[in-house]
Write a protein that holds these residues in place. Structure first.
Motif, mmCIF file in Angstrom:
data_model
loop_
_atom_site.group_PDB
_atom_site.id
_atom_site.type_symbol
_atom_site.label_atom_id
_atom_site.label_comp_id
_atom_site.label_asym_id
_atom_site.label_seq_id
_atom_site.Cartn_x
_atom_site.Cartn_y
_atom_site.Cartn_z
ATOM 1 N N VAL A 40 -7.967 -4.943 -2.727
ATOM 2 C CA VAL A 40 -7.929 -4.593 -1.305
ATOM 3 C C VAL A 40 -9.339 -4.595 -0.714
ATOM 4 O O VAL A 40 -9.568 -5.125 0.379
ATOM 5 C CB VAL A 40 -7.243 -3.223 -1.092
ATOM 6 N N ILE A 68 -7.795 -1.696 5.316
ATOM 7 C CA ILE A 68 -6.469 -1.356 4.800
ATOM 8 C C ILE A 68 -6.485 0.043 4.193
ATOM 9 O O ILE A 68 -5.592 0.830 4.421
ATOM 10 C CB ILE A 68 -6.017 -2.408 3.769
ATOM 11 N N VAL A 69 -7.533 0.330 3.425
ATOM 12 C CA VAL A 69 -7.694 1.657 2.803
ATOM 13 C C VAL A 69 -8.968 2.280 3.358
ATOM 14 O O VAL A 69 -10.065 1.880 2.981
ATOM 15 C CB VAL A 69 -7.785 1.538 1.255
ATOM 16 N N HIS A 118 0.837 -1.206 0.000
ATOM 17 C CA HIS A 118 0.000 0.000 0.000
ATOM 18 C C HIS A 118 0.874 1.259 0.000
ATOM 19 O O HIS A 118 0.569 2.227 -0.703
ATOM 20 C CB HIS A 118 -0.940 0.005 1.203
ATOM 21 N N ARG A 119 1.969 1.248 0.759
ATOM 22 C CA ARG A 119 2.879 2.403 0.783
ATOM 23 C C ARG A 119 3.488 2.644 -0.600
ATOM 24 O O ARG A 119 3.634 3.782 -1.034
ATOM 25 C CB ARG A 119 3.973 2.199 1.825
ATOM 26 N N VAL A 145 -6.492 5.649 -4.998
ATOM 27 C CA VAL A 145 -5.883 4.992 -3.832
ATOM 28 C C VAL A 145 -6.380 5.594 -2.521
ATOM 29 O O VAL A 145 -6.558 4.884 -1.537
ATOM 30 C CB VAL A 145 -4.333 5.054 -3.919
ATOM 31 N N LEU A 202 0.708 3.966 -2.935
ATOM 32 C CA LEU A 202 0.398 5.336 -2.519
ATOM 33 C C LEU A 202 1.537 6.290 -2.893
ATOM 34 O O LEU A 202 1.298 7.413 -3.346
ATOM 35 C CB LEU A 202 0.127 5.387 -1.017
ATOM 36 N N TYR A 258 -5.679 -2.613 -7.827
ATOM 37 C CA TYR A 258 -5.171 -2.801 -6.467
ATOM 38 C C TYR A 258 -6.263 -2.505 -5.440
ATOM 39 O O TYR A 258 -6.491 -3.282 -4.510
ATOM 40 C CB TYR A 258 -3.945 -1.909 -6.234
ATOM 41 N N VAL A 259 -6.960 -1.378 -5.612
ATOM 42 C CA VAL A 259 -8.014 -0.995 -4.666
ATOM 43 C C VAL A 259 -9.149 -2.021 -4.686
ATOM 44 O O VAL A 259 -9.691 -2.380 -3.629
ATOM 45 C CB VAL A 259 -8.537 0.431 -4.957
#
Length: 198
Positions: A178, A189-190, A5-6, A92, A9, A174-175
């Protein structure tokens, strides 16, 4: 998952900053062009040419005071890039505007399912846009089409936009993954807090 995630982002932030730099440059180009066009118009007035004919003529013909040549073409190509540069960060951080009039009344599990569905729909849309933009870029590359005034290859603008579109598509996939993971595990997570809720 937090490390991934980092990274996503960080890439999204970099693209948003790059989009901000380009947008600032486009704003400056537009302002300078408008001022130049206004000054050029004023230098063509009968009163101006009567009072200072030599200076007005020199400013117009030698110094080139006027609109920036091809500013419209630069703004058109640059704005497309900016839009796609901001999309990954918006995706994101869940920064898309949402109208939650009806969903606020729904139970939390239903909202979780809706979050997954919305993320999947965004992913499908952004992947489709990236694929179609790639097709368009390849067509422009083959045709050799150039812009009217500056004569830069049109595919350059498509390629710059495609870079942001691909990152937006990757971020949206990705989102979606997630959100599905969050639904299955119950972990967050988000967070949804960044979005503009109305």
């Amino acid at each position: 998952m937090a490390g991934l995630h980092r990274i996503v982002l960080g890439l999204a932030r970099f693209m948003a900053l790059l989009g901000g730099v380009v947008l600032t440059a486009l704003i400056l180009i537009t302002c300078i062009s408008i001022i130049g066009r206004s000054v050029n118009t004023a230098l063509h007035w009968d009163l101006t040419t009567a009072i200072m004919p030599g200076l007005a003529d020199w400013l117009i013909n030698v110094a080139g005071v006027g609109a920036i040549r091809g500013s419209y073409e630069l703004v058109e190509a640059g704005m497309a890039f900016c839009i796609f540069a901001f999309l990954p960060y918006c995706q994101v951080t869940m920064g898309h505007a949402s109208v939650d009039v009806f969903t606020n009344a729904l139970p939390r599990p239903v909202n979780k399912v809706l979050d997954v569905l919305i993320a999947v729909l965004f992913a499908v849309a952004l992947v489709t846009i990236a694929i179609q933009l790639n097709e368009g870029m390849l067509r422009k590359l083959k045709s050799g089409q150039t812009s009217l005034l500056l004569e830069f290859p049109i595919w350059w603008a498509y390629a710059a936009s495609l870079f942001g579109a691909v990152l937006a598509a990757v971020a949206s996939v990705y989102v979606a993954l997630v959100r599905a993971f969050e639904l299955l595990t119950g972990r967050v997570i988000v967070p949804n807090a960044v979005g503009a809720d109305h």
